[in-house]
Structure formats: C-alpha cells, structure tokens
Design a protein around this motif. Sequence first.
Motif, PDB file in Angstrom:
ATOM      1  N   ASP A  73       0.805  -1.222   0.000  1.00  0.00           N
ATOM      2  CA  ASP A  73       0.000   0.000   0.000  1.00  0.00           C
ATOM      3  C   ASP A  73       0.839   1.273   0.000  1.00  0.00           C
ATOM      4  O   ASP A  73       0.295   2.373   0.131  1.00  0.00           O
ATOM      5  N   PHE A  74       2.148   1.132  -0.113  1.00  0.00           N
ATOM      6  CA  PHE A  74       3.013   2.311  -0.101  1.00  0.00           C
ATOM      7  C   PHE A  74       2.884   3.096  -1.411  1.00  0.00           C
ATOM      8  O   PHE A  74       2.769   2.509  -2.499  1.00  0.00           O
ATOM      9  N   GLN A  75       2.927   4.398  -1.298  1.00  0.00           N
ATOM     10  CA  GLN A  75       3.009   5.274  -2.465  1.00  0.00           C
ATOM     11  C   GLN A  75       4.503   5.555  -2.701  1.00  0.00           C
ATOM     12  O   GLN A  75       5.072   6.483  -2.133  1.00  0.00           O
ATOM     13  N   ALA A 118       5.853   9.015  -3.591  1.00  0.00           N
ATOM     14  CA  ALA A 118       5.983   9.972  -2.478  1.00  0.00           C
ATOM     15  C   ALA A 118       7.285   9.742  -1.724  1.00  0.00           C
ATOM     16  O   ALA A 118       7.985  10.701  -1.362  1.00  0.00           O
ATOM     17  N   PRO A 157       1.535   6.510   5.837  1.00  0.00           N
ATOM     18  CA  PRO A 157       2.618   7.301   5.231  1.00  0.00           C
ATOM     19  C   PRO A 157       3.794   7.528   6.175  1.00  0.00           C
ATOM     20  O   PRO A 157       4.955   7.470   5.748  1.00  0.00           O
ATOM     21  N   ARG A 164      -1.739  11.295  -5.709  1.00  0.00           N
ATOM     22  CA  ARG A 164      -1.773  10.271  -4.665  1.00  0.00           C
ATOM     23  C   ARG A 164      -2.811  10.709  -3.639  1.00  0.00           C
ATOM     24  O   ARG A 164      -3.251  11.873  -3.674  1.00  0.00           O
ATOM     25  N   GLN A 170      -3.958  12.378   2.004  1.00  0.00           N
ATOM     26  CA  GLN A 170      -3.412  12.089   3.329  1.00  0.00           C
ATOM     27  C   GLN A 170      -1.918  11.785   3.268  1.00  0.00           C
ATOM     28  O   GLN A 170      -1.174  12.102   4.201  1.00  0.00           O
ATOM     29  N   TRP A 171      -1.480  11.201   2.169  1.00  0.00           N
ATOM     30  CA  TRP A 171      -0.050  10.932   2.025  1.00  0.00           C
ATOM     31  C   TRP A 171       0.739  12.228   1.978  1.00  0.00           C
ATOM     32  O   TRP A 171       1.769  12.366   2.645  1.00  0.00           O
ATOM     33  N   ASN A 172       0.270  13.193   1.200  1.00  0.00           N
ATOM     34  CA  ASN A 172       0.962  14.478   1.130  1.00  0.00           C
ATOM     35  C   ASN A 172       1.014  15.147   2.491  1.00  0.00           C
ATOM     36  O   ASN A 172       2.057  15.645   2.926  1.00  0.00           O
ATOM     37  N   VAL A 183       3.403  13.073   4.960  1.00  0.00           N
ATOM     38  CA  VAL A 183       4.815  13.111   4.587  1.00  0.00           C
ATOM     39  C   VAL A 183       5.395  14.492   4.890  1.00  0.00           C
ATOM     40  O   VAL A 183       6.530  14.608   5.379  1.00  0.00           O
TER      41      VAL A 183
END
Length: 302
Positions: free
Chosen positions: A62-64, A67, A128, A249, A252-254, A257
């Motif tokens: 599930d990793f981006q 990012a 993330p 993406r 929430q990832w942005n 991170v």
Amino acid sequence: MLAMLHVLTHDILPVFAMMALGFILGRGNLVSVPDAKTLNRVAFLLQPALLFPLTNLLDWHDFQFDAIGLYAICQIIIFSITFFICRIVLGREKLEAWLLSMAMIFVNTLLYMWPISYLIYGEAAALPITAIVAWDATITFAFFIITTDLMANSKANVYQSMRRIALNPVLISIFLGIVTNLMGVVALEPILTGLDFAGAAAAPLTLFALGVILSSHPLTPNASVIMLTGIKLLAFPALVFAALSLGERPAQWNTLVVLCAAGPSGAMAFTLAMLHGVRTDTIAPVIIWTSTLSLISLAWLA
C-alpha cells in the motif's frame, strides 16, 4: 485552534516530555552526563528490537513509492546544500559537516514522529509515516552508520572496517528484517512479543538520555544554529511540500509526509557524533531548538 491545542497537549507533549524531563534533571545535576551516555548506549542497543519487527512485518503493497522517492530526492538536495554551507561557508571539519547535514534530513521518525502519529491518527491512518520510518530506518540510517564509521576510521584497513560494520547490531537487525520480509517469513509470536516489550523502552530511554546530555550545552543559539534550524524546520518541509505537488496520490499521504519532514532533527546525528568523538556544540543546540520549535509546527500541521 482547540484541535491544535488538543494535539499538542495530548499527543505531542507527552512524547516530548521525556526529553524535557532529562534536560531538567540534567540541569539540576540529578542525573549526570556519564549516566546519560550509558543510558543512550543501552537505548541504541535496544533499537534492533524496534527495527526488526518493523521491517519483518512491513506491508509494502500500500506504499506510495513516488511519495517516498520525492521525499528521498528532497533529502539529497537539502543534505548537499547543507554540507556545502557547513564545509565552505562555516569551515567545519568534514565529519562534523557530514553529521550536521544528516541532522537536516534525518528526522526523528522512529523514536518521535512514529509514536506521535500513532497517537493522532491510529495505525491505519499513519501508513505514510510508517513508510517514511521504514525508509529512514532501513536506508537512510544504515547509510549514515556506514559512511560515518568509514570516515571516522579512514585509517583502518578494509577488513577491520567491514568486520566492524558487519557486527553492528542495528545493521544486522535491518538486514534480517528485510531478508525475512522478502522471503515471506514472519517471526514467531513469542519472539515478536519479547521484541515489542524490549523495544518499548528504546524511545523513552533515548529521549531522556538525550535531554540529560543536551542539558550540558548552552541554549543560546548563534548564527550557525539559527541558520541550520531554519533549514530543518522551514526549508526541508517546504521543499517536500513543493515536490509532492508532482503526481497524484491520496491527499493524506501528502499531509503526513510533509508532517514527517517538519519533525525535529533526529537524535542519531548527535549519537553518532558522540560515538566518534565529533564536536557537538552546534549539533546539540540544533536538536534542542528544532525539538522545541517543532512543537508548534507539528501541532499546526497535524
């Protein structure tokens, strides 16, 4: 505003309090710096109990990765700029400049940002942060352990250097965790339980010892400390924020991170400096000021 205060008082300050407690007891001469150095070494040896389960149980699917890649590129850029400044502008020794530059990009993810993010977002929502912790713990940290050791012992022969690196317990735990993960071998539950029990002591011990050791350093920031603190708390997260505008993406990832990038300088730069006899009169205040000032920025970003 109320949400920010809740995050600050309920999630960030309890973790930060361990370092503050060590600082207060150190200033009050209730715990000595030699005592703290012993605690710091014990805590360092407990880190494999954190790192092995992290890498062994990590679900990469599930990793981006874009990012993580952008974050890594930002680390390289900020590290290179800082190293140039420290070496050419400030005239610092090579190894000190190396560790000061490390402090700009190696956030205290494992011992500080990870527990804070879990308190705020819970395990699923903190994926993330977990990804950045995994990157920093397995790649970035290992890189700096190896390179710092080689630079500090440049006169040692190849066999001595390789033997010393190969016997490093942190590197061994990272290697075993990655290999077993790729092989699909999950550690037995009793082993994971024991490691979880031991690993729980690593973060508070490290932060407490760091607080005691830092209490022996002056708090007043000079021009170098102010500049480096600005690079860590402003330039690095701003660059990460800009970089994450590339590609698409989950939002929430942005957010998370960037939150990770805004964290304080990692204690490991200071630990490596002590281990190899590098001067700490700049590294220590940078960690103090980034840890203190990040309380506000982390609460705001979270």
